[in-house]
Design an enzyme around this catalytic site. Structure first.
Site, PDB file in Angstrom:
ATOM      1  N   LYS A 158       0.653  -1.309  -0.147  1.00 25.17           N
ATOM      2  CA  LYS A 158       0.108   0.234  -0.010  1.00 25.17           C
ATOM      3  C   LYS A 158       0.858   1.512   0.475  1.00 25.17           C
ATOM      4  O   LYS A 158       0.594   2.535  -0.664  1.00 25.17           O
ATOM      5  CB  LYS A 158      -0.460   0.017   1.152  1.00 25.17           C
ATOM      6  CG  LYS A 158      -1.763   1.300   1.483  1.00 25.17           C
ATOM      7  CD  LYS A 158      -2.784   1.015   0.174  1.00 25.17           C
ATOM      8  CE  LYS A 158      -4.001   2.638  -0.300  1.00 25.17           C
ATOM      9  NZ  LYS A 158      -5.259   2.418   1.313  1.00 25.17           N
TER      10      LYS A 158
ATOM     11  N   LYS B   3      -1.025  11.700   5.741  1.00 27.00           N
ATOM     12  CA  LYS B   3      -1.180  10.518   6.820  1.00 27.00           C
ATOM     13  C   LYS B   3      -0.124   9.616   6.436  1.00 27.00           C
ATOM     14  O   LYS B   3       0.201   9.006   6.661  1.00 27.00           O
ATOM     15  CB  LYS B   3      -2.185   9.908   7.361  1.00 27.00           C
ATOM     16  CG  LYS B   3      -2.098   9.071   8.097  1.00 27.00           C
ATOM     17  CD  LYS B   3      -3.421   8.048   7.981  1.00 27.00           C
ATOM     18  CE  LYS B   3      -3.558   7.449   7.463  1.00 27.00           C
ATOM     19  NZ  LYS B   3      -4.379   5.829   7.460  1.00 27.00           N
TER      20      LYS B   3
END
Lengths: 301, 301
Positions: A171, A239
């Site tokens: 990811k 983030k």
């Protein structure tokens, strides 16, 4: 059929949980705010009042939460999944969190006889709604095979990457590319505009060539219409980039381009633009350049 | 049928000129080195001994050269296109050069009754061979319509962008995105490797999601096999990025991410890697990280 517990019904979690209901899985849901729980219950789910209640009832517990501390609290905290998780339970985390946090959670769960899969997703809210998500899985392949029918109800491409944490690494890799494309798109649209070449025509010309990407296929027409709502929130992109830079530092991997992209997304937060789409990073470049891609009154800021 | 003169038979020009022959256009070719001229003549072209000879004979003159000074020399220099170009001639430049240079060339030619189109291409040597290039056109739309059959023999997507120079702006936009993807690919592959996640599986997992791009579709398998030959040469990518930064400065457009990417391609040149593919920018990141994606003896450096 596997009984599924779903914790975290946000922009992604809610449509994913709905797809599990549609596929016929008995579903218990838990969420901090009640509105999403009630919506799911209206569609046939039952409400769980704590992560531990969900874990006691379910064969598979799924979390879909904003960040590492949220997942750690739900799994390892008071009334958490671990507190009432039974041996044989399988835990799946769809959140994007630190690989190190995923490995820590997996270690605790494995010690209690609970298999853990880190399974972050890509494809945005559209992919979540349509069940076309890409799912990157870290953990034991045997556990993946047992829950594969569940994941197939949520996504289209399910790839096992490696042991615990490897799904999160994949990811991170995904977000490196996505962030690069979002920033490059902003730079090229504004350069075209400043140089007097119609950005609409420029995108039309380049999107079929070597620059081809999902980002150019989907995002420019929204920007041209002044639409900067998510999609995928800029503060989540920021983030994720911070996770990437922290993880890269841990492994001794310099990321010069990603570091710059992270700074531009950080600038979005400083300008109060974190709730916009990640493609709205163009706003930071607009500030640098002193121009707007479209008239500000057409932009939903 | 329009008589076409072709000047510049390099990695791109040669297969594009061959496609014009296949489409039945009478063709006169000119090139600094003789080998490519002889290859084209063996396929039915005739040799022109200077740009001016080509310009006198042809209805359409095409250039496909490395950089702005090359095109300016061939058009405006001694025995150049302008010196013998007749009114009604149409000039097409497929080179990637400075937009300002394209506008200067167009101004000189227009004053002599010669229409000029800047028409840089994208899609790599594969696209040139298969006739599937993306062609971005700046200049008079009427001139484009007259030469459209020529361009359709060379490429698939032909887009008019705007007045002279606008094709080069579109190409600059294209290269901003391509460079960003190449660098991001290098960063994500090496992060995956350092973090112990198989880069092959990572690419397999992410290439169908939001990160999807032509770069990830085509380049990683070459890198995994240790193949770093062009394709598209790194020194051309570096040149294009320098054009972009110079043009952006001219128009007052800061490009923070592209500036970093340009530095990484510049580092390739300093390391003597300019003749490799642009995807080989990963070599610079390998040097930063102290690792190799594949064993060096498998890499064709």
């Amino acid at each position: 059929m596997l009984k599924v517990g779903y914790i975290g019904l946000g922009l992604m979690g809610k449509p994913m949980a709905l797809n599990l209901l549609k596929a016929g899985f008995p579903l218990m849901v838990h969420n901090r705010s009640r509105a999403a729980v009630e919506a799911l219950c209206a569609s046939g789910a039952q409400a769980g009042h704590s992560p531990s209640e969900v874990a006691r009832w379910a064969d598979v517990v799924i979390t879909n939460l904003p960040d590492s501390p949220d997942v750690e609290a739900v799994v390892l905290g008071e009334n958490g999944v671990l507190s009432r998780g039974h041996p044989g339970l399988i835990f799946i985390d769809h959140s994007t969190i630190k690989p190190a946090s995923a490995r820590k959670i997996a270690a605790h769960l494995t010690a209690a006889g609970i298999a853990a899969l880190d399974a972050p997703v890509s494809g945005g809210q559209i992919g979540a709604i349509n069940g076309t998500l890409t799912i990157m899985v870290g953990g034991e392949p045997e556990a993946l095979e047992r829950v594969r029918p569940v994941l197939e109800a949520e996504g289209k491409t399910i790839t096992w990457i490696g042991p615990s944490g490897a799904g999160q690494i994949a990811k991170a890799a995904n977000q490196i590319m996505v962030a690069a494309q979002m920033v490059a798109m902003g730079e090229l649209l504004l350069l075209a505009q400043k140089a007097g070449a119609d950005p609409v025509r420029v995108v039309e010309a380049i999107r079929g060539g070597a620059a081809q990407c999902w980002t150019l296929d989907v995002k420019p027409q929204r920007l041209f219409q002044g639409v900067r709502t998510p999609g995928f929130k800029a503060r989540m992109q920021a983030k994720d980039l911070n996770i990437i830079l922290e993880t890269a530092r841990e492994y001794g991997m310099p990321l010069p381009a990603t570091a710059v992209n992270a700074q531009l997304f950080q600038a979005m937060l400083e300008n109060g633009l974190g709730e916009l789409d990640n493609s709205a990073v163009i706003a930071v470049l607009e500030n640098l350049a002193g121009i707007h891609l479209v008239e500000p009154d057409r932009t939903e800021n």
